[in-house]
Structures are given as C-alpha cells and as structure tokens.
Design a protein around this motif. Structure first.
Motif, PDB file in Angstrom:
ATOM      1  N   ARG A 166     -30.506  24.065  34.701  1.00 31.64           N
ATOM      2  CA  ARG A 166     -29.855  22.909  34.069  1.00 31.64           C
ATOM      3  C   ARG A 166     -30.828  22.300  33.072  1.00 31.64           C
ATOM      4  O   ARG A 166     -31.993  22.041  33.412  1.00 31.64           O
ATOM      5  CB  ARG A 166     -29.472  21.872  35.124  1.00 31.64           C
ATOM      6  CG  ARG A 166     -28.742  20.641  34.563  1.00 31.64           C
ATOM      7  CD  ARG A 166     -28.360  19.701  35.707  1.00 31.64           C
ATOM      8  NE  ARG A 166     -27.512  18.603  35.275  1.00 31.64           N
ATOM      9  CZ  ARG A 166     -27.968  17.395  34.902  1.00 31.64           C
ATOM     10  NH1 ARG A 166     -29.286  17.127  34.949  1.00 31.64           N
ATOM     11  NH2 ARG A 166     -27.133  16.445  34.523  1.00 31.64           N
ATOM     12  N   LEU A 167     -30.364  22.084  31.848  1.00 32.00           N
ATOM     13  CA  LEU A 167     -31.177  21.457  30.813  1.00 32.00           C
ATOM     14  C   LEU A 167     -30.683  20.042  30.563  1.00 32.00           C
ATOM     15  O   LEU A 167     -29.476  19.808  30.461  1.00 32.00           O
ATOM     16  CB  LEU A 167     -31.098  22.237  29.497  1.00 32.00           C
ATOM     17  CG  LEU A 167     -31.453  23.729  29.498  1.00 32.00           C
ATOM     18  CD1 LEU A 167     -31.375  24.269  28.076  1.00 32.00           C
ATOM     19  CD2 LEU A 167     -32.827  23.963  30.090  1.00 32.00           C
ATOM     20  N   THR A 168     -31.612  19.110  30.456  1.00 30.73           N
ATOM     21  CA  THR A 168     -31.303  17.750  30.027  1.00 30.73           C
ATOM     22  C   THR A 168     -32.157  17.461  28.803  1.00 30.73           C
ATOM     23  O   THR A 168     -33.386  17.597  28.850  1.00 30.73           O
ATOM     24  CB  THR A 168     -31.614  16.727  31.125  1.00 30.73           C
ATOM     25  OG1 THR A 168     -30.927  17.089  32.325  1.00 30.73           O
ATOM     26  CG2 THR A 168     -31.175  15.335  30.706  1.00 30.73           C
ATOM     27  N   VAL A 169     -31.532  17.103  27.689  1.00 29.64           N
ATOM     28  CA  VAL A 169     -32.272  16.916  26.439  1.00 29.64           C
ATOM     29  C   VAL A 169     -32.149  15.477  25.950  1.00 29.64           C
ATOM     30  O   VAL A 169     -31.130  14.819  26.155  1.00 29.64           O
ATOM     31  CB  VAL A 169     -31.790  17.889  25.346  1.00 29.64           C
ATOM     32  CG1 VAL A 169     -31.885  19.331  25.823  1.00 29.64           C
ATOM     33  CG2 VAL A 169     -30.384  17.584  24.902  1.00 29.64           C
ATOM     34  N   GLN A 170     -33.220  15.012  25.321  1.00 32.09           N
ATOM     35  CA  GLN A 170     -33.218  13.719  24.656  1.00 32.09           C
ATOM     36  C   GLN A 170     -34.325  13.717  23.615  1.00 32.09           C
ATOM     37  O   GLN A 170     -35.309  14.464  23.718  1.00 32.09           O
ATOM     38  CB  GLN A 170     -33.427  12.580  25.649  1.00 32.09           C
ATOM     39  CG  GLN A 170     -34.770  12.599  26.355  1.00 32.09           C
ATOM     40  CD  GLN A 170     -34.961  11.407  27.267  1.00 32.09           C
ATOM     41  OE1 GLN A 170     -34.445  10.319  27.007  1.00 32.09           O
ATOM     42  NE2 GLN A 170     -35.698  11.601  28.354  1.00 32.09           N
ATOM     43  N   LEU A 171     -34.184  12.877  22.602  1.00 29.75           N
ATOM     44  CA  LEU A 171     -35.211  12.756  21.581  1.00 29.75           C
ATOM     45  C   LEU A 171     -36.425  12.021  22.145  1.00 29.75           C
ATOM     46  O   LEU A 171     -36.290  11.107  22.966  1.00 29.75           O
ATOM     47  CB  LEU A 171     -34.675  12.010  20.361  1.00 29.75           C
ATOM     48  CG  LEU A 171     -33.597  12.730  19.551  1.00 29.75           C
ATOM     49  CD1 LEU A 171     -33.136  11.848  18.401  1.00 29.75           C
ATOM     50  CD2 LEU A 171     -34.099  14.059  19.032  1.00 29.75           C
ATOM     51  N   GLY A 172     -37.607  12.443  21.714  1.00 33.77           N
ATOM     52  CA  GLY A 172     -38.840  11.818  22.183  1.00 33.77           C
ATOM     53  C   GLY A 172     -39.897  11.816  21.094  1.00 33.77           C
ATOM     54  O   GLY A 172     -39.628  12.155  19.932  1.00 33.77           O
TER      55      GLY A 172
END
Length: 277
Positions: free
Chosen positions: A214-220
C-alpha cells in the motif's frame, strides 16, 4: 496536508542490467551484484505488423513495462485507465525530425510526424491492448516519475478504480545527447488499485495475484533518497524514470518505510510503503 493512497498489484521494470521485476529483486535487495548491461527491450505483442514497423525504442519500452505490470497483476488492460510519464518522449524521432528540418527541402516523414507527439506511447498502448479507457501523458522534465505517480494515485483515490502508471525514458542521439545525456533506456510500470486484493492462495476467479504494498503519497520538503549502491545511484541520478529506484528497493526488500522522490520547485513526493502480507 492531503494524503492519497493506492495499492500496487503488479510491477514492470526494464533498464540497464534490469530485466523484469522478478529478475531484478535480488540485486535491488543487495543479494546479488549489479552488472550494468544494455537494456533488453522486447517487441510488444498485440500490435499489427504495420504498427510494429512504425514504432521506435521509446514506445517499445513503454509497452514492454506496461505489459509486464498487467501480466503480474493478472488484470485485463482493455478497460484500464493509464498514465504515461516521460521526461522527453521519443528522442530518436526528435533527432530525425531535426535532421530533416536542417535540409533545404525540409521533408518530414508522416510516420515521424505521427510519432512526434508526447502521447504516442499511449496511442500505441490503446492499439496493442484494444483499450478504450482514458489515458494521460505527462512531462515534468527530471521530475516526471513523481508527477506521474502523483497523478496515477490521485486518479485511483478519486475515481476508485485501477490505474496503470508507465514511466519511461530513452537516450537522445548526438548532438542532442550532449545537452541531455540520458545514458540508457529505463522504464517502470505499476498497476495501482483502490483497495487491497487477495494474495494468491485466496485469489478468486479474477486472476489477481494480490496486492504487493500500500502506498500513501503526499508532498513534502525532505531531501530525495539515494541508492546505497553507487552504480544504481548513478543510474537513479542520470535517468529521470530511474528516480523510482529507491521506491523499487523498498518494495524489493518488503519493508515498511518512507521514500522521498524529487518533485517540482524543490519539493519532494513522500511515499509511505506498507507491505501486504
């Protein structure tokens, strides 16, 4: 900050010394040495003979990894939306068009013109797989892999449907190579799904082999992760699609963690990985 999630069901991979996902896991884990060899790009199945004669290296590469990914996922491609991401598209074709324009007659082959558009790989994908689903073709220079992954995961989260991501780059011939030195073809593909699917022992008639992670992505804003292997790090730094290597490494070792991938304007894409049992 908004987080978006998707599950990986299948992976395709081709690059210098990387021949398919299954054949590359051991070296990505560090259990076998990395030996740099020319990328072996297959002639894609499904295209009529006339179309096979028209396509160049970059389309073969994109279709090659895309077909690997859907085969691993056990899904049918005909209704699978797709995102294609490349930093520059077909460099060989661009070179040939520039060559033609440098002559007095300036005659461009219709086939060259047809293949010059950035979404050529997406078009040939629809022919090869008979897919009627929507596709996007993105370009974000060195950050094209992160842009493509963010777009694909967004579609999965919003539309609650499987999406194919294909990221690919291939070299330009000289003299363009001197200004854009991509050393070899590299392609990676993911079949992404909104929910986890069963592992092989529990898979139903649909044929899915089950979710890998499972991938969870967000800008950082964190610095981009690098490869500990110097040869693989050189590959990661020199080919935009190979910015995927730290993520592929984490998937290969099957450990939970966070990978930061370069994105636009000095930002990064933080990708949290949770392996599926």
């Amino acid at each position: 900050m908004v987080k978006l999630a998707a599950h990986i069901e299948g992976i395709g991979l081709l690059g210098p010394g990387l021949d398919g996902w299954t054949g590359s896991v051991a070296l990505l884990e560090g259990r076998s040495p990395y030996i740099r060899q020319p990328t072996v790009v297959p002639i894609p199945d499904g295209l009529p003979p006339a179309e096979r004669r028209r396509i160049g290296l970059v389309v073969k590469l994109a279709l090659g990894v895309g077909l690997q990914a859907i085969s691993k996922a056990g899904v049918e491609p005909d209704a699978l939306p797709a995102v294609f991401a490349s930093s520059g598209g077909d460099g060989e074709n661009c070179h040939e068009i520039c060559q033609a324009l440098s002559h007095d007659e300036r005659m461009i082959s219709p086939t060259r013109f047809h293949n010059s558009v950035h979404n050529a790989a997406a078009g040939y994908w629809s022919i090869a797989t008979r897919s009627k689903a929507a596709s996007n073709a993105l370009c974000a220079f060195d950050w094209s892999f992160a842009a493509g992954l963010l777009e694909a995961v967004t579609q999965v989260a919003v539309d609650q449907t499987r999406v194919l991501l294909v990221a690919y780059d291939a070299p330009y011939p000289q003299p363009l190579y001197a200004k854009r030195p991509i050393p070899g073809p590299f392609g990676v593909a993911f079949v992404l799904a909104p929910v986890s699917t069963a592992p092989p022992a529990q898979a139903g008639a649909g044929g899915s082999v089950g979710s890998i992670a499972r991938l969870t992505v967000q800008l950082g804003d964190s610095p981009a992760d690098r490869m500990s292997n110097t040869d693989l790090e050189s590959l990661r730094a020199s080919i935009p699609a190979a910015r995927s290597l730290p993520l592929l490494h984490l998937l290969a070792v099957r450990k939970n963690g966070v990978v930061n991938i370069e994105y636009l304007d000095g930002r990064s894409l933080a990708v949290e990985v949770e392996t599926c049992a």
